[in-house]
Design an enzyme around this catalytic site. Structure first.
Site, PDB file in Angstrom:
ATOM      1  NE  ARG A  42     -10.499  -3.736   0.307  1.00 33.83           N
ATOM      2  CZ  ARG A  42      -9.650  -2.808   0.764  1.00 33.83           C
ATOM      3  NH1 ARG A  42     -10.093  -1.619   1.143  1.00 33.83           N
ATOM      4  NH2 ARG A  42      -8.347  -3.060   0.818  1.00 33.83           N
ATOM      5  CG  HIS A  45      -8.081   1.083  -3.452  1.00 31.99           C
ATOM      6  ND1 HIS A  45      -7.558  -0.123  -3.023  1.00 31.99           N
ATOM      7  CD2 HIS A  45      -8.671   1.647  -2.357  1.00 31.99           C
ATOM      8  CE1 HIS A  45      -7.806  -0.269  -1.734  1.00 31.99           C
ATOM      9  NE2 HIS A  45      -8.477   0.790  -1.308  1.00 31.99           N
ATOM     10  CG  ASP A  82     -13.395   7.767  -2.248  1.00 33.44           C
ATOM     11  OD1 ASP A  82     -13.579   7.746  -1.020  1.00 33.44           O
ATOM     12  OD2 ASP A  82     -12.307   7.486  -2.775  1.00 33.44           O
ATOM     13  CD  GLN A 102     -13.235  -0.156  -1.664  1.00 37.07           C
ATOM     14  OE1 GLN A 102     -12.561  -0.060  -0.647  1.00 37.07           O
ATOM     15  NE2 GLN A 102     -14.491  -0.582  -1.644  1.00 37.07           N
ATOM     16  CB  CYS A 131     -14.328   2.995  -1.044  1.00 38.53           C
ATOM     17  SG  CYS A 131     -13.375   4.526  -1.088  1.00 38.53           S
ATOM     18  NE  ARG A 175      -3.633   2.084   2.796  1.00 40.14           N
ATOM     19  CZ  ARG A 175      -4.859   2.257   2.311  1.00 40.14           C
ATOM     20  NH1 ARG A 175      -5.399   1.318   1.543  1.00 40.14           N
ATOM     21  NH2 ARG A 175      -5.562   3.335   2.600  1.00 40.14           N
TER      22      ARG A 175
END
Length: 307
Positions: A292, A133, A224, A136, A264, A106
């Site tokens: 997730r 991402h 988001d 996600q 998210c 990450r």
């Protein structure tokens, strides 16, 4: 069996059929976990996790997923290893991949992720970069599949910033047959190369600058944060640019009768989404967050099986 490991740096590292396979595995793990069925598919396997950016959902979902599959996860933060500070990334990658079975990173810079993958002997998973991402997106697609009854032809509106989450979702929508419309302010749209990749996959999104037009008749509305991690110095500029893009009751009045709302997380309540919407019956964000875990379990097992 392949000589080179399969990496998951963005969604289109999978074909449409492979994406469906991973989502199928995820759905199976979720159903069987709910029935109390345990798995040891990754018994004695280790996931190395490199973190430049802090995380709640990414760390917990990967660690828990490995435990539930009989494996083990090691968290390595900025202060734990070099991550390019003194030791080249390629050296870190070559050494760490001798110890673990899968490596998740990450990071800020997507180029750093690609360098890690280029020198790794094991599958590398993108846990988030400034460009993408994809984990996600796997959770997003699993959630839409559950609530809409499928992916092909489902109408989804993305309202807000064309950020890393949006860019991976554009690719995931193209691969899965989702009918996607994206509404972003001028200057904050989806990168041209991402739209081109989606078109090559047969599913370029419709791009508009009017949130009301985007959500018209939509089955799902997705948003988001407007100010992502590391962009705090752009906050005032962004809040002004995104005026009118908030997901609220007024905007959702023009969506489909049974519209679902996705985010998210973490959310900046009162900015990109209102508290009433996030806490309301239309929000499926908690299923999205839970997924997730299940989506990444499906991905990890699939990647290890390819090795």
């Amino acid at each position: 069996m392949t000589d080179e490991p399969r990496h998951f740096l963005d969604v289109d590292d999978l074909t449409a059929d492979e994406l469906a396979e991973v989502l199928g595995l995820a759905a199976e793990y979720k159903a069987e976990q709910g029935a109390g069925i345990l798995h040891d598919d990754l018994d004695n396997q280790t996931l190395g996790m490199l973190f430049e950016k802090p995380s709640t959902r990414t760390r917990i979902s990967f660690e828990t997923g490995m435990t539930q599959l009989g494996g083990h996860a090691i968290f390595l933060g900025e202060s734990d290893i070099q991550l390019g500070r003194g030791e080249p990334l390629k050296d870190t990658s070559r050494a760490v991949s001798r110890y673990v079975d899968v490596l998740m990173a990450r990071l800020f810079d997507h180029d750093s992720l690609e360098e890690i993958a280029a020198y790794s002997d094991v599958p590398v998973v993108n846990g988030l970069t400034d460009d993408a991402h994809p984990c996600q997106t796997l959770a997003d697609l699993l959630t839409i599949q559950e609530h809409a009854g499928g992916l092909e032809g489902t109408s989804v509106a993305w309202v807000g910033d064309g950020n890393n989450v949006a860019q991976s979702f554009v690719i995931g929508a193209a691969l899965s047959g989702i009918d996607l419309t994206v509404a972003t302010p001028e200057g904050y749209g989806i990168d041209d190369d991402v739209v081109e990749r989606a078109a090559e996959l047969g599913g370029a999104p419709e791009i508009v600058d009017d949130p009301a037009a985007a959500v018209d008749g939509a089955d799902v509305v997705y948003t988001d944060v407007w100010v992502s991690m590391g962009q705090e110095d752009e906050r005032e500029e962004k809040l002004a640019a995104f005026d009118g893009f908030q997901v609220n009751d007024e905007l959702l009045a023009g969506a489909g009768e049974d519209v679902s709302v996705m985010h998210c997380l973490p959310a900046h309540r009162g900015e990109e989404i209102t508290d009433d919407v996030l806490e309301g019956e239309r929000a499926i964000v908690w299923d999205q967050a839970e997924n997730r875990l299940h989506a990444q379990k499906g991905l990890l097992v699939w990647l290890v099986e390819q090795a």
